[in-house]
Design an enzyme around this catalytic site. Structure first.
Site, PDB file in Angstrom:
ATOM      1  N   SER A 143     -24.683  65.890  36.964  1.00 45.48           N
ATOM      2  CA  SER A 143     -24.938  64.586  36.306  1.00 45.48           C
ATOM      3  C   SER A 143     -26.377  64.188  36.611  1.00 45.48           C
ATOM      4  CB  SER A 143     -23.994  63.530  36.883  1.00 45.48           C
ATOM      5  OG  SER A 143     -24.421  62.247  36.498  1.00 45.48           O
ATOM      6  N   TYR A 156     -19.225  59.035  43.655  1.00 45.16           N
ATOM      7  CA  TYR A 156     -19.586  59.937  42.546  1.00 45.16           C
ATOM      8  C   TYR A 156     -20.977  60.543  42.795  1.00 45.16           C
ATOM      9  CZ  TYR A 156     -20.361  61.418  37.646  1.00 45.16           C
ATOM     10  OH  TYR A 156     -20.619  62.137  36.510  1.00 45.16           O
TER      11      TYR A 156
HETATM   12  N1  LIG Z   1     -19.721  61.887  29.805  1.00 52.66           N
HETATM   13  C1  LIG Z   1     -20.812  61.641  30.503  1.00 52.66           C
HETATM   14  O1  LIG Z   1     -21.588  60.737  30.154  1.00 52.66           O
HETATM   15  C2  LIG Z   1     -21.152  62.465  31.706  1.00 52.66           C
HETATM   16  C3  LIG Z   1     -22.404  62.259  32.296  1.00 52.66           C
HETATM   17  C4  LIG Z   1     -22.740  62.996  33.409  1.00 52.66           C
HETATM   18  C5  LIG Z   1     -21.860  63.932  33.934  1.00 52.66           C
HETATM   19  N2  LIG Z   1     -20.632  64.114  33.342  1.00 52.66           N
HETATM   20  C6  LIG Z   1     -19.764  65.112  33.947  1.00 52.66           C
HETATM   21  O2  LIG Z   1     -19.240  65.964  32.957  1.00 52.66           O
HETATM   22  C7  LIG Z   1     -17.966  66.466  33.367  1.00 52.66           C
HETATM   23  C8  LIG Z   1     -16.968  66.261  32.248  1.00 52.66           C
HETATM   24  O3  LIG Z   1     -16.837  64.878  31.995  1.00 52.66           O
HETATM   25  P1  LIG Z   1     -16.393  64.255  30.604  1.00 52.66           P
HETATM   26  O4  LIG Z   1     -17.422  63.273  30.218  1.00 52.66           O
HETATM   27  O5  LIG Z   1     -16.011  65.319  29.646  1.00 52.66           O
HETATM   28  O6  LIG Z   1     -15.153  63.414  31.137  1.00 52.66           O
HETATM   29  P2  LIG Z   1     -13.641  63.395  30.701  1.00 52.66           P
HETATM   30  O7  LIG Z   1     -12.998  62.342  31.514  1.00 52.66           O
HETATM   31  O8  LIG Z   1     -13.542  63.314  29.221  1.00 52.66           O
HETATM   32  O9  LIG Z   1     -13.151  64.829  31.143  1.00 52.66           O
HETATM   33  C9  LIG Z   1     -13.002  65.197  32.475  1.00 52.66           C
HETATM   34  C10 LIG Z   1     -12.090  66.381  32.519  1.00 52.66           C
HETATM   35  O10 LIG Z   1     -11.833  66.714  33.887  1.00 52.66           O
HETATM   36  C11 LIG Z   1     -10.448  66.877  34.048  1.00 52.66           C
HETATM   37  N3  LIG Z   1     -10.020  66.588  35.408  1.00 52.66           N
HETATM   38  C12 LIG Z   1     -10.142  65.427  36.093  1.00 52.66           C
HETATM   39  N4  LIG Z   1      -9.553  65.543  37.283  1.00 52.66           N
HETATM   40  C13 LIG Z   1      -9.044  66.801  37.349  1.00 52.66           C
HETATM   41  C14 LIG Z   1      -8.312  67.516  38.321  1.00 52.66           C
HETATM   42  N5  LIG Z   1      -7.962  66.952  39.495  1.00 52.66           N
HETATM   43  N6  LIG Z   1      -7.954  68.780  38.052  1.00 52.66           N
HETATM   44  C15 LIG Z   1      -8.285  69.350  36.878  1.00 52.66           C
HETATM   45  N7  LIG Z   1      -8.963  68.733  35.911  1.00 52.66           N
HETATM   46  C16 LIG Z   1      -9.340  67.470  36.160  1.00 52.66           C
HETATM   47  C17 LIG Z   1      -9.823  65.916  33.069  1.00 52.66           C
HETATM   48  O11 LIG Z   1      -8.481  66.274  32.807  1.00 52.66           O
HETATM   49  C18 LIG Z   1     -10.760  66.090  31.876  1.00 52.66           C
HETATM   50  O12 LIG Z   1     -10.357  67.194  31.094  1.00 52.66           O
HETATM   51  C19 LIG Z   1     -17.601  65.708  34.655  1.00 52.66           C
HETATM   52  O13 LIG Z   1     -17.897  66.528  35.771  1.00 52.66           O
HETATM   53  C20 LIG Z   1     -18.535  64.507  34.633  1.00 52.66           C
HETATM   54  O14 LIG Z   1     -18.847  64.035  35.917  1.00 52.66           O
HETATM   55  C21 LIG Z   1     -20.263  63.394  32.235  1.00 52.66           C
END
Ligand SMILES: NC(=O)c1ccc[n+]([C@@H]2O[C@H](COP(=O)([O-])OP(=O)(O)OC[C@H]3O[C@@H](n4cnc5c(N)ncnc54)[C@H](O)[C@@H]3O)[C@@H](O)[C@H]2O)c1
Length: 255
Positions: A143, A156
């Site tokens: 991130s 986080y």
């Molecule tokens: N969306 C953003 O703006 C953003 C920004 C920076 C970083 N991220 C990172 O990107 C990655 C994906 O995030 P996203 O935006 O797609 O979020 P999201 O909430 O849509 O997806 C997260 C995924 O992780 C899975 N997950 C959560 N806990 C879990 C567990 N204990 N075991 C297995 N799976 C688990 C969820 O089921 C989901 O499929 C994350 O690591 C997040 O920190 C996202």
């Protein structure tokens, strides 16, 4: 097609960025192990996207915060496809709270998935590569908050900062085995993790003002960089972070 003959495991691939990564790696020719924790229908949707490209997918239920399930996840993938070549550590969660009121349970939930899970899934994947004397690629979805402070999300930020140092450390330790490891660090991407923000026009507008490219990212923006890092085009790239943030991280202007 850059990934023909490869097998990729994408953690947390039942929605959001993980689902887009799974679909994109399949488009590039890889077969995909789809991991989910509780959202089976989402995993089925990802499978349909993978199969639409002509590749195979295999769904495994595993909670990334539980090390025994992590090991089981890797073993199931290997049993099904015969091997793994690419690991994408995507699963992640965040909890919003003032630092002084963060509960131990919330701290554990975040760190267990975002750091401990990444640590042990990567360890099990690396053991497989070393045992089978093969090279491989690890891509962590970190991130901008591995660099940028995010008040009220200290657990986080600590987890993503930990992933940053894991990436650097392992680049050195795993380099001699031909295993590369890099992070992709998204800014603000349109996924369910941001549902609250997406439904708050005032907050959204303020955020957009901080993004030089003037829009939120799409999961596909992240997936395309992952596809590059997973391919042989990135064979000489290891230990670094690619920011996919529309310029958000380093945006500073005097009014
Ligand atoms: N969306 C953003 O703006 C953003 C920004 C920076 C970083 N991220 C990172 O990107 C990655 C994906 O995030 P996203 O935006 O797609 O979020 P999201 O909430 O849509 O997806 C997260 C995924 O992780 C899975 N997950 C959560 N806990 C879990 C567990 N204990 N075991 C297995 N799976 C688990 C969820 O089921 C989901 O499929 C994350 O690591 C997040 O920190 C996202």
């Amino acid at each position: 097609m850059k990934l023909e003959g490869k097998v990729a495991l994408v953690t947390g691939s039942s929605q959001g960025i993980g689902q887009a990564i799974a679909a994109r790696l399949a488009q590039e020719g890889a077969d995909i192990v789809i991991d989910y924790r509780s959202h089976r229908e989402g995993a089925e949707e990802t499978l349909a996207k993978v199969e639409a490209t002509g590749r195979s997918g295999f769904i495994v239920k595993a909670d990334l915060g539980v090390v025994s399930e992590v090991r089981q996840l890797i073993e199931s993938g290997i049993q099904h496809f015969g091997k793994l070549d690419i690991l994408v550590n995507n699963a992640g969660i965040e909890k919003n709270a003032d630092f002084w009121s963060v509960s131990e349970a919330d701290y554990d939930a975040v760190l267990n998935v975002n750091l401990k899970g990444v640590f042990f899934v990567t360890q099990t994947f690396v053991q497989h590569l070393i045992e089978t004397k093969r090279t491989g690629k690890i891509i962590n979805i970190s991130s901008v908050h591995e660099e940028l402070p995010f008040p009220h999300f200290t657990s986080y930020c600590a987890s993503k900062g930990g992933v940053k140092m894991m990436t650097r450390n392992l680049a050195i330790e795993l380099g001699p085995f031909g295993i590369t490891i890099n992070s992709v660090a998204p800014g603000a991407i349109e996924t369910p993790i941001n549902t609250k923000l997406l439904n708050d026009p005032e907050k959204l507008d303020a955020l957009l003002k901080n993004i030089p490219l003037g829009r939120l990212g799409k999961p596909q923006d992240v997936a395309s960089v992952v596809a590059f890092l997973a391919s042989s085009d990135a064979d000489y790239v290891t230990g670094t972070t690619f920011f996919v943030d529309g310029g958000l991280l380093w945006n500073y202007q005097e009014q």
